[in-house]
Design an enzyme around this catalytic site. Sequence first.
Site, PDB file in Angstrom:
ATOM      1  N   TYR A   1      -4.206  11.816  -1.871  1.00 24.89           N
ATOM      2  CA  TYR A   1      -3.111  12.134  -0.982  1.00 24.89           C
ATOM      3  C   TYR A   1      -1.970  12.942  -1.351  1.00 24.89           C
ATOM      4  O   TYR A   1      -1.359  12.529  -2.696  1.00 24.89           O
ATOM      5  CB  TYR A   1      -2.651  10.951  -0.557  1.00 24.89           C
TER       6      TYR A   1
ATOM      7  N   ARG B   1      14.615 -10.446   3.185  1.00 23.20           N
ATOM      8  CA  ARG B   1      14.177  -9.310   2.086  1.00 23.20           C
ATOM      9  C   ARG B   1      12.879 -10.036   1.351  1.00 23.20           C
ATOM     10  O   ARG B   1      12.068  -9.428   1.014  1.00 23.20           O
ATOM     11  CB  ARG B   1      15.244  -8.774   1.492  1.00 23.20           C
TER      12      ARG B   1
ATOM     13  N   ASP C   1      -6.943   3.693  -3.266  1.00 27.06           N
ATOM     14  CA  ASP C   1      -6.083   4.101  -2.142  1.00 27.06           C
ATOM     15  C   ASP C   1      -7.447   3.864  -0.944  1.00 27.06           C
ATOM     16  O   ASP C   1      -8.215   4.862  -0.878  1.00 27.06           O
ATOM     17  CB  ASP C   1      -5.580   5.371  -2.000  1.00 27.06           C
TER      18      ASP C   1
ATOM     19  N   LYS D   1      -2.432   4.060   9.348  1.00 23.74           N
ATOM     20  CA  LYS D   1      -3.466   4.617   9.774  1.00 23.74           C
ATOM     21  C   LYS D   1      -4.359   3.716  10.358  1.00 23.74           C
ATOM     22  O   LYS D   1      -4.163   3.116  11.690  1.00 23.74           O
ATOM     23  CB  LYS D   1      -4.058   5.357   8.647  1.00 23.74           C
TER      24      LYS D   1
HETATM   25  C1  LIG Z   1      -0.378   8.539   4.856  1.00 22.11           C
HETATM   26  C2  LIG Z   1      -1.155   8.153   3.730  1.00 22.11           C
HETATM   27  C3  LIG Z   1      -0.490   7.479   2.632  1.00 22.11           C
HETATM   28  C4  LIG Z   1       1.097   7.352   2.943  1.00 22.11           C
HETATM   29  O1  LIG Z   1       1.215   6.266   3.836  1.00 22.11           O
HETATM   30  P1  LIG Z   1       2.637   6.392   4.419  1.00 22.11           P
HETATM   31  O2  LIG Z   1       2.345   5.201   5.427  1.00 22.11           O
HETATM   32  O3  LIG Z   1       2.692   7.725   5.206  1.00 22.11           O
HETATM   33  O4  LIG Z   1       3.758   6.301   3.658  1.00 22.11           O
HETATM   34  C5  LIG Z   1      -1.231   7.299   1.389  1.00 22.11           C
HETATM   35  N1  LIG Z   1      -2.509   7.487   1.384  1.00 22.11           N
HETATM   36  C6  LIG Z   1      -3.306   8.086   2.271  1.00 22.11           C
HETATM   37  C7  LIG Z   1      -4.550   8.336   1.890  1.00 22.11           C
HETATM   38  C8  LIG Z   1      -2.678   8.268   3.476  1.00 22.11           C
HETATM   39  O5  LIG Z   1      -3.273   9.003   4.267  1.00 22.11           O
END
Ligand SMILES: *Cc1c(COP(=O)(O)O)cnc(C)c1O
Length: 384
Positions: free
Chosen positions: A103, A50, A175, A200
């Site tokens: 998001y 962890r 982000d 992503k």
């Molecule tokens: C998918 C996404 C998230 C969240 O990520 P997860 O891996 O699904 O928890 C945050 N910001 C953006 C822009 C996203 O597309």
Amino acid sequence: MSDHAFATRAIHAGQAPDPVTGAIIPPIYQSSTHVQDSVGGLRGGYEYNRAGNPTRSSLETQLAALEGGASALSFASGLAAEDALLRGILKPGDHILLGNDVYGGTYRLLTRVLAPWGIETTTVELSDVDALRAAIRPETKVVWLETPSNPLLKIVDIALIAEIAHAAGLIVVVDNTFASPALQQPLALGADVVVHSTTKYLGGHSDVLGGTVVFADDRFFDQVKFQQFAVGAVSAPLDAWLTTRGIKTLALRMRQHSENAQAIAEWAQERPEFAQVYFPGLPSHPGHEIAAKQMSGFGGMLSFGLAAGAATARAFVESTSLFQLAESLGGVESLIGYPPDMTHASVRGTELAVPENIVRLSVGIEDASDLIADLEQALERVSR
Ligand SMILES: *Cc1c(COP(=O)(O)O)cnc(C)c1O
């Protein structure tokens, strides 16, 4: 690695061959603990996983190198990364300013999970710098932005926001999920912290969930690392390894995603069935010039509004065959979605709600001609 260019860092940072066997790819350390030679006598600094795992470390080194950051932490999901960051840098009574089209999960985390613990959130239109200045309070600690945004692909000027926010002593978080570090480097533009859903584009193959926080400098690392250690939403060794593997082709993939999305946007612009086309690579897009300045490509995300309205938009996403109907984005395969009922269902009726006639594409790296043919046959099916 910092003296190498992006594609070289993506392949080599944190990816040195295994010193024991010479394996060119660092192994997956599928282990929960590490043997100690004496009490506290660690080999290589690892004990219970962890706290740290060599495969995770290799990904974290790679991620920090990609964003030009001092360090990075890898988590089980993008939201787990955001949660650890926010709890690490905020305390009850603090206030955060959130771009008004971030998001939906970020908005939900702040307004439904962290609000009861005393964190206050205000959304703000970040293309309006007067609105940003007016929204800053004595308790404000963070400005959080996303560019390009989801699903309207709005563009925010990172350098400008960072300048205003820093003048008020705020921390700037970007982000960077939609652009990926291959196309946009927020830390170089003045941001303090970058977050990603590595699920992503970074992972890139729709086979792993993950997230990261990348730090420009050492100020917040210990606080966030402590949250990660104390709460435990770490990325598993296999997930971390899959992400390191995906990242090696990031530069190539982003080039093709951008090229395909540009071709589709230019095609869609000529079709009367689409009332709006949202893509920053089109000169008609209101954020085109800022995007051209702060990005090295316009990315693979694209939305359009169906002139015939919501029912046709819904039917359209059920009429494609190469574009698969699914949540998520950033994989090599093309996806299509209806945001009002899918990605943005949790923000319906809030200030983050999206137009009801909208369709979102995550354009993959297939042949663009096949993708356009698929969209054409879907248009024919819904207009019958
Ligand atoms: C998918 C996404 C998230 C969240 O990520 P997860 O891996 O699904 O928890 C945050 N910001 C953006 C822009 C996203 O597309």
